[in-house]
Design a protein around this motif. Sequence first.
Motif, short mmCIF file in Angstrom:
data_model
loop_
_atom_site.label_atom_id
_atom_site.label_comp_id
_atom_site.label_asym_id
_atom_site.label_seq_id
_atom_site.Cartn_x
_atom_site.Cartn_y
_atom_site.Cartn_z
N CYS A 125 -5.07 4.89 -12.16
CA CYS A 125 -4.56 4.00 -11.12
C CYS A 125 -3.88 4.78 -9.99
O CYS A 125 -3.13 4.20 -9.19
N ASN A 140 0.83 -1.20 0.00
CA ASN A 140 0.00 0.00 0.00
C ASN A 140 0.87 1.26 0.00
O ASN A 140 0.48 2.29 -0.54
N VAL A 146 -5.28 -6.36 -9.39
CA VAL A 146 -5.41 -4.94 -9.69
C VAL A 146 -4.17 -4.48 -10.44
O VAL A 146 -3.05 -4.95 -10.20
N THR A 186 0.61 2.81 -6.13
CA THR A 186 -0.34 3.92 -6.15
C THR A 186 -1.75 3.47 -5.81
O THR A 186 -2.55 4.26 -5.32
N ARG A 187 -2.10 2.22 -6.06
CA ARG A 187 -3.44 1.71 -5.78
C ARG A 187 -3.67 1.55 -4.28
O ARG A 187 -2.73 1.41 -3.49
N ASP A 188 -4.96 1.52 -3.90
CA ASP A 188 -5.33 1.28 -2.51
C ASP A 188 -5.38 -0.23 -2.30
O ASP A 188 -6.40 -0.88 -2.57
N LYS A 243 -7.93 7.10 -1.84
CA LYS A 243 -6.88 6.47 -1.06
C LYS A 243 -6.36 7.47 -0.03
O LYS A 243 -5.71 8.47 -0.38
N SER A 294 -1.53 -1.49 -11.28
CA SER A 294 -1.05 -0.34 -10.51
C SER A 294 0.27 0.16 -11.07
O SER A 294 0.97 -0.53 -11.81
N ASP A 331 5.16 -0.52 -13.97
CA ASP A 331 3.74 -0.81 -13.80
C ASP A 331 3.58 -2.32 -13.74
O ASP A 331 4.50 -3.06 -14.10
#
Length: 783
Positions: A667, A469, A485, A473-475, A673, A487, A499
Amino acid sequence: MMLPPVISRPREPALFARAPGVEYHRVAPAGVTVVALAAGDRLTVIDVEGLQAAELIAVDEQGQQALASLGLMPNAAATYIPQALQQRAQADRDWQRRLARYQLQPAQLPQSTLLWPAEQAAGSQRTLLAEQPVTVLVAAPGSAEHVNQQQRASELQLIIQRAHPSALWLPPLPEPLAEVVDEFTIHPGTARDYQVQAGQYIQVLDVAGRQCSDFVAFDQRSLDRGREIDLDPTVTRTLNSSAYPGPGLYSRFYDRRMQPMLEVVRDTVGRHDTFALACTARYYESQGYFGHANCSDNLSRVLARHGVEGRPGWPAINFFFNTGVNAEQQLTLDEPWSRPGDYVLLKAMNDLVCASSSCPDDIDPANGWQPTDIHIRIYSAKERFSIAMAHRKTPDAEPVLTRESGFHPGTSALTSHFADYRGWWLPSHFNGFGAIEEYYGCREKVAVMDLSALRKFEVIGPDAEALLNYCLTRDVRKLAVGQVVYSAMCYPHGGMLDDGTLLRLGPDNFRWVCGEDYAGIWLREQAQQLGMKVWIKSASEQIHNIAVQGPLSRELLSQLVWTPGSQPALTELGWFRLLTGRLDDYNGCPLMVTRTGYTGELGYELWCHPQDAMTVWQRLWQLGAPLGLVPLGLQALDMLRIEAGLIFAGYEFCDQTDPYEAGIGFCVPLKSKQDDFIGRSALEQRQAHPQRKLVGLLLEGNETAAHGDCVHAEDQRAQLGVITSATRSPVLQRNIALCRVDAGYAQPGTRLQIGKLDGQQKRISAEVCGTVFYDPDKSRVRS
């Protein structure tokens, strides 16, 4: 005020002269490495990734137990090394020679010991002092395990600090690649002639790194008839359409009759010179150094006995010489890229007379300001070497040669067109198909592609979620078990490191799939700085994967993927979800299936252990043939992903590009977030003040754009952007491109021009559009 003198001490981790007497060695996962220590030498063993046991055997000069001389005691629980060496010696002649060199017999080795328990943190190490000369064997115990198992062997690093390096100390020569027919060392300012027969191999070794070696070759039979037919750099460049041939399809050196003379089999550097002459007396004289030793005179001297007429300047191949041509068409030079032990391996196509030099240039950076030795080894024509380049995770890491995935026997049966993609051989296109047929096979039916070059990292432990986390960058806290996911991973300044896709396998178990080896090191560094209880383990060698993409992919995979009642059936698997199952039935090999892809079509990826790869491959083709299954290469994939607006490292993004500029701002959920993550503050500023934006371009006419082309406003001189990727879209029957452009010119409908030639003499008109050219609402991929 008097200023002290300025001293040049750049950080050069791979330069031996900065740390004389220090050697680095790698113990591969489940591998064994042998080193020799003298009295007083220090050996440091490092657990790079953590959770990896380390086993060690020490043998004195009489072949007896010598653990005590390192301050160690035998451990009855340590049994891995003798068994591993026995297996290797039976299957590998190189290991037979290596053991014979150290006078070791697997069945007669003394008892091993364990340096630490397996539950060590990443970076844990132990340093041992040798009280007497000993041969040391270090192993990273492990076994081949399946895709659904977490604990796997990982690498160890060895650092040796020699107690008594001489003033002229050089790194030791690496182990021979096979049985040596002949070998010799060429000292700086000298050259050596030698003869090789057709089929034999020449290994040109840079002993200490950053040392140039000029190489010339003559056809032996022509010399015997009084004709000088020598290797020609200009012909070689022309026929290969590249500045320098490399391992793979375009790997030949040619003579002036356009006949092949040598083949490049391996190259651990990738940066050499085919433009400049070998250094000459006239060059040194022009710099004010009269009578300076030079390679051209040295080559002429040693070739004279073969009847070769001397030349004041030889058009040689200069291995390890770092030259380039700049924007002003000037030939530039700098210190070589080569590290200690780097080499080029060549195969002679016919009988040759050769000559190699060790360049004496000490008046410019050509040899890193410190000329050193070149070593030549000749191997028999009966040997077989893998075709490979070399890649390193860090500048001082051991080189890793280009690898073949578990699916390579299947893909290589269909094509000889392979490209080195981040250290793995992947097909560019297939014989009997071609990029267009492969493209339509994916758009209309079903296609299969080897994507094993993707890096996989297991992130496991109670702090795994918190680490990811913070680094993505994603939650990650919102990611459910069984979900995937996409990200970005950013540096503190907001530029992208990589990425990838994150798979959640359990509450504390994740798998990060990306393109960059350094991502694993980066994650490990952040975990150590934060004091987190988490392990990052590379799984790239244990998990290979293929993409099955196209409208019929679900129909195909539903026939071969069996899932238990606790998992969703293949037909029920949602977009960006995963399942674990088996091939065909309960007793089949284990598989993981993710509903992910890189084509913009309905698609899946199959993940398995390399030892099961060909079983999966053959079953796919058996069931896929009636559906029109086609193989998919990199060329067709590039068309598919550009149409779908999917980004590619080094093209749409780099460490100077943030996710917004790369077209994946979706993203970076800054509003939803709440937690901090690396690069957040920089990205908040970049989002508020965008400078560049990724857009799509529809080109007029049939002339194509290319990566790196400049982009301008209509009839304006100033450059506003750059083409990141471009292709001819078969389905749209138009030329399209992705472009990073000034934010003020990113509105759909804006008219721009793509500069060709010098950017001014020729322009292609284009119109700004969205980045997704094909299926912009993603109805097909979500179907």
